[in-house]
Write a protein that holds these residues in place. Structure first.
Motif, PDB file in Angstrom:
ATOM      1  N   VAL A  24       2.632  34.519   6.053  1.00  0.00           N
ATOM      2  CA  VAL A  24       3.847  34.432   5.235  1.00  0.00           C
ATOM      3  C   VAL A  24       3.713  35.311   3.993  1.00  0.00           C
ATOM      4  O   VAL A  24       4.645  36.036   3.618  1.00  0.00           O
ATOM      5  CB  VAL A  24       4.150  32.971   4.837  1.00  0.00           C
ATOM      6  N   ALA A  25       2.534  35.262   3.360  1.00  0.00           N
ATOM      7  CA  ALA A  25       2.288  36.106   2.184  1.00  0.00           C
ATOM      8  C   ALA A  25       2.344  37.587   2.560  1.00  0.00           C
ATOM      9  O   ALA A  25       2.831  38.420   1.777  1.00  0.00           O
ATOM     10  CB  ALA A  25       0.929  35.767   1.578  1.00  0.00           C
ATOM     11  N   PHE A  26       1.867  37.931   3.759  1.00  0.00           N
ATOM     12  CA  PHE A  26       1.904  39.320   4.236  1.00  0.00           C
ATOM     13  C   PHE A  26       3.338  39.789   4.417  1.00  0.00           C
ATOM     14  O   PHE A  26       3.719  40.881   3.973  1.00  0.00           O
ATOM     15  CB  PHE A  26       1.129  39.420   5.550  1.00  0.00           C
ATOM     16  N   TYR A  27       4.164  38.974   5.066  1.00  0.00           N
ATOM     17  CA  TYR A  27       5.577  39.318   5.230  1.00  0.00           C
ATOM     18  C   TYR A  27       6.252  39.475   3.866  1.00  0.00           C
ATOM     19  O   TYR A  27       7.028  40.400   3.641  1.00  0.00           O
ATOM     20  CB  TYR A  27       6.309  38.226   6.017  1.00  0.00           C
ATOM     21  N   ASN A  28       5.943  38.549   2.968  1.00  0.00           N
ATOM     22  CA  ASN A  28       6.536  38.565   1.639  1.00  0.00           C
ATOM     23  C   ASN A  28       6.142  39.829   0.860  1.00  0.00           C
ATOM     24  O   ASN A  28       6.962  40.419   0.157  1.00  0.00           O
ATOM     25  CB  ASN A  28       6.102  37.315   0.864  1.00  0.00           C
ATOM     26  N   SER A  29       4.887  40.264   1.028  1.00  0.00           N
ATOM     27  CA  SER A  29       4.415  41.477   0.346  1.00  0.00           C
ATOM     28  C   SER A  29       5.052  42.734   0.924  1.00  0.00           C
ATOM     29  O   SER A  29       5.044  43.792   0.289  1.00  0.00           O
ATOM     30  CB  SER A  29       2.886  41.584   0.458  1.00  0.00           C
ATOM     31  N   ASN A  30       5.608  42.613   2.151  1.00  0.00           N
ATOM     32  CA  ASN A  30       6.316  43.734   2.772  1.00  0.00           C
ATOM     33  C   ASN A  30       7.819  43.680   2.519  1.00  0.00           C
ATOM     34  O   ASN A  30       8.596  44.351   3.207  1.00  0.00           O
ATOM     35  CB  ASN A  30       6.039  43.758   4.280  1.00  0.00           C
ATOM     36  N   GLY A  31       8.217  42.864   1.547  1.00  0.00           N
ATOM     37  CA  GLY A  31       9.606  42.859   1.107  1.00  0.00           C
ATOM     38  C   GLY A  31      10.528  41.874   1.790  1.00  0.00           C
ATOM     39  O   GLY A  31      11.750  41.893   1.564  1.00  0.00           O
ATOM     40  N   LEU A  32      10.005  40.964   2.638  1.00  0.00           N
ATOM     41  CA  LEU A  32      10.855  40.008   3.348  1.00  0.00           C
ATOM     42  C   LEU A  32      11.079  38.763   2.495  1.00  0.00           C
ATOM     43  O   LEU A  32      10.149  38.271   1.837  1.00  0.00           O
ATOM     44  CB  LEU A  32      10.236  39.607   4.680  1.00  0.00           C
ATOM     45  N   SER A  33      12.312  38.256   2.497  1.00  0.00           N
ATOM     46  CA  SER A  33      12.620  37.000   1.806  1.00  0.00           C
ATOM     47  C   SER A  33      12.175  35.838   2.680  1.00  0.00           C
ATOM     48  O   SER A  33      11.876  36.014   3.868  1.00  0.00           O
ATOM     49  CB  SER A  33      14.123  36.897   1.537  1.00  0.00           C
ATOM     50  N   TYR A  34      12.169  34.613   2.101  1.00  0.00           N
ATOM     51  CA  TYR A  34      11.783  33.443   2.889  1.00  0.00           C
ATOM     52  C   TYR A  34      12.755  33.216   4.047  1.00  0.00           C
ATOM     53  O   TYR A  34      12.359  32.788   5.135  1.00  0.00           O
ATOM     54  CB  TYR A  34      11.708  32.192   2.007  1.00  0.00           C
ATOM     55  N   PHE A  35      14.021  33.505   3.816  1.00  0.00           N
ATOM     56  CA  PHE A  35      14.989  33.364   4.898  1.00  0.00           C
ATOM     57  C   PHE A  35      14.680  34.335   6.040  1.00  0.00           C
ATOM     58  O   PHE A  35      14.725  33.959   7.214  1.00  0.00           O
ATOM     59  CB  PHE A  35      16.413  33.612   4.389  1.00  0.00           C
ATOM     60  N   GLU A  36      14.338  35.581   5.710  1.00  0.00           N
ATOM     61  CA  GLU A  36      13.989  36.570   6.741  1.00  0.00           C
ATOM     62  C   GLU A  36      12.704  36.189   7.476  1.00  0.00           C
ATOM     63  O   GLU A  36      12.588  36.393   8.688  1.00  0.00           O
ATOM     64  CB  GLU A  36      13.843  37.950   6.107  1.00  0.00           C
ATOM     65  N   ILE A  37      11.756  35.613   6.732  1.00  0.00           N
ATOM     66  CA  ILE A  37      10.497  35.167   7.352  1.00  0.00           C
ATOM     67  C   ILE A  37      10.775  34.051   8.364  1.00  0.00           C
ATOM     68  O   ILE A  37      10.247  34.059   9.482  1.00  0.00           O
ATOM     69  CB  ILE A  37       9.502  34.689   6.275  1.00  0.00           C
ATOM     70  N   MET A  38      11.610  33.097   7.974  1.00  0.00           N
ATOM     71  CA  MET A  38      11.945  32.020   8.894  1.00  0.00           C
ATOM     72  C   MET A  38      12.848  32.510  10.025  1.00  0.00           C
ATOM     73  O   MET A  38      12.840  31.957  11.118  1.00  0.00           O
ATOM     74  CB  MET A  38      12.617  30.872   8.139  1.00  0.00           C
ATOM     75  N   LEU A  39      13.602  33.562   9.761  1.00  0.00           N
ATOM     76  CA  LEU A  39      14.414  34.169  10.808  1.00  0.00           C
ATOM     77  C   LEU A  39      13.513  34.763  11.896  1.00  0.00           C
ATOM     78  O   LEU A  39      13.828  34.696  13.089  1.00  0.00           O
ATOM     79  CB  LEU A  39      15.315  35.255  10.211  1.00  0.00           C
ATOM     80  N   LEU A  40      12.381  35.334  11.477  1.00  0.00           N
ATOM     81  CA  LEU A  40      11.388  35.837  12.445  1.00  0.00           C
ATOM     82  C   LEU A  40      10.882  34.691  13.318  1.00  0.00           C
ATOM     83  O   LEU A  40      10.696  34.855  14.530  1.00  0.00           O
ATOM     84  CB  LEU A  40      10.209  36.488  11.716  1.00  0.00           C
TER      85      LEU A  40
END
Length: 396
Positions: A24-40
């Motif tokens: 999750v921290a990796f996705y976040n560091s690549n510019g993804l919001s929490y909504f986009e992370i959960m969308l994945l």
């Protein structure tokens, strides 16, 4: 090598997912919001829901080994996308390949294990004992992977965790090539047809249609959806408490050690548990209560304790429920039934992930309230169904 030992080795390599502690921290560091992370997560869940039944039926038709080989290759390709790619599109592609791998593993691996125990006279351990050992091996592998992630993230980068994970899945691929299966685990060649597929599928549906079996499945499906979505709250909660990303692996180590010790204690006490359903109900309520308490208690230690409790309950429930589920399924449609169940679980996870991801963007506390109330509502329905079923049995 004994086939069960090969399955132990397979479990160790496939569980050595170094990236998991910081995903999750990796996705976040690549510019993804929490909504986009959960969308994945939703993309992953929907892909599995689509693939689960066909892959389970394929496993019943062409065999467990070939299906596991395909799954290992798919996982290696998936995490290569994480190792070399960036952005929502590439990470979405990673989820799709990972879903192919998971759908090939889901049901097939457990089906192979239960069939080895049932038909190989040299295996003296019970399914429960072997399943408990698999759980412990999984936890040890996760622990070592978490420790590795601390070193890798601190001295190299978060992206390097994906490269190591790809290598471990290549080892899993090698082990899967060496697996053997009994002739009975595959449908006869003349059934390799559309008619054969529908025959297996129909048998699976008939098994699921059993009244008592339905309640068991609802219980299992609801908790799987709840626990999988809640797991994705761990890293956001730690980030919110200003816990260093480099030490996220240490959190995974603590959770894993706690769970391993609890499982060993459970293994000793298992035969003394006379009312497992009541125990599962108590444990489930405890998880919801501890999760809700994070709204008031805002520190890293409490987050770690919350997810330790969740991990223990997940494992204990899985041992009880999966053993009971497999007792009610025939070999010829085992993987198909388990795949249908997994597909239903994935649809629930996809919907709940999108909702909770949206709630996370508003507030972490709000997302905790939503997921807890959702779980309480569904679990209340399960309790009512269980009570109704018990009343009908008493009347008969």
């Amino acid at each position: 090598m004994n086939e069960i030992r090969k399955l132990y080795l397979f479990t160790f390599f496939r569980s050595f997912t170094v990236f998991a502690s910081v995903s999750v921290a990796f996705y976040n560091s690549n510019g993804l919001s929490y909504f986009e992370i959960m969308l994945l997560q939703s993309v992953y869940a929907v892909a599995i829901a689509v693939l689960e039944v066909p892959s389970g039926m394929l496993s019943d038709m062409i065999g467990r080994k070939k299906t596991l080989v395909v799954g290992s290759v798919a996982f290696a390709v998936a995490y290569s996308c994480g190792a070399f790619g960036a952005g929502l599109l590439m990470f979405g592609l990673m989820q799709i390949f990972a879903a192919v791998g998971q759908s090939c593993y889901s049901g097939t691996f457990l089906a192979l294990m239960y069939e080895d125990v049932e038909h190989d006279r040299s295996i003296t351990k019970s399914p429960n004992a072997i399943f408990s050992n698999l759980q412990v091996i999984n936890l040890i592998s996760v622990l070592l992977a978490a420790l590795t992630s601390v070193i890798v993230v601190k001295h190299i980068s978060m992206r390097a965790t994906y490269f190591i994970t790809v290598f471990m899945y290549l080892l899993t691929f090698v082990v899967s090539l060496g697996l053997k299966e009994k002739q009975h685990t595959c449908v006869k060649k003349e059934s390799y047809s559309l008619k054969g597929y529908f025959s297996i599928f129909r048998e699976g549906i008939q098994t699921i249609a059993k009244c008592g079996f339905q309640i068991l499945l609802i219980d299992m499906i609801v908790f799987v959806c709840f626990s999988n979505v809640v797991l994705y709250l761990q890293q956001p909660l730690l980030l919110d408490r200003a816990f260093p990303v480099a030490y996220f692996g240490i959190v995974s180590v603590i959770v894993t050690i706690t769970t391993t010790v609890a499982l060993k204690v459970f293994g000793v006490l298992e035969k003394r548990i006379k009312q497992p359903k009541r125990l599962l109900s108590i444990l489930t309520m405890a998880v919801i209560a501890v999760l809700l308490s994070n709204i008031v208690i805002k520190n890293s230690f409490w987050v770690i304790m919350t997810f330790s409790v969740l991990a223990i309950v997940m494992r204990v429930r899985e041992i009880f429920i999966m053993t009971e589920v497999n007792r009610q399924i025939s070999d010829s449609s085992r993987a198909t039934v388990l795949s249908i169940v997994s597909a239903i679980e994935m649809i629930g996870i996809a919907v709940l992930s999108a909702v909770i991801g949206y709630c996370e963007n508003i507030s972490l506390d709000f997302s905790i309230v939503v997921v807890s109330l959702t779980m309480l509502s569904f679990y209340g329905i399960i309790c009512l169904k269980n009570r109704k079923e018990s009343s009908l049995l008493l009347r008969e």
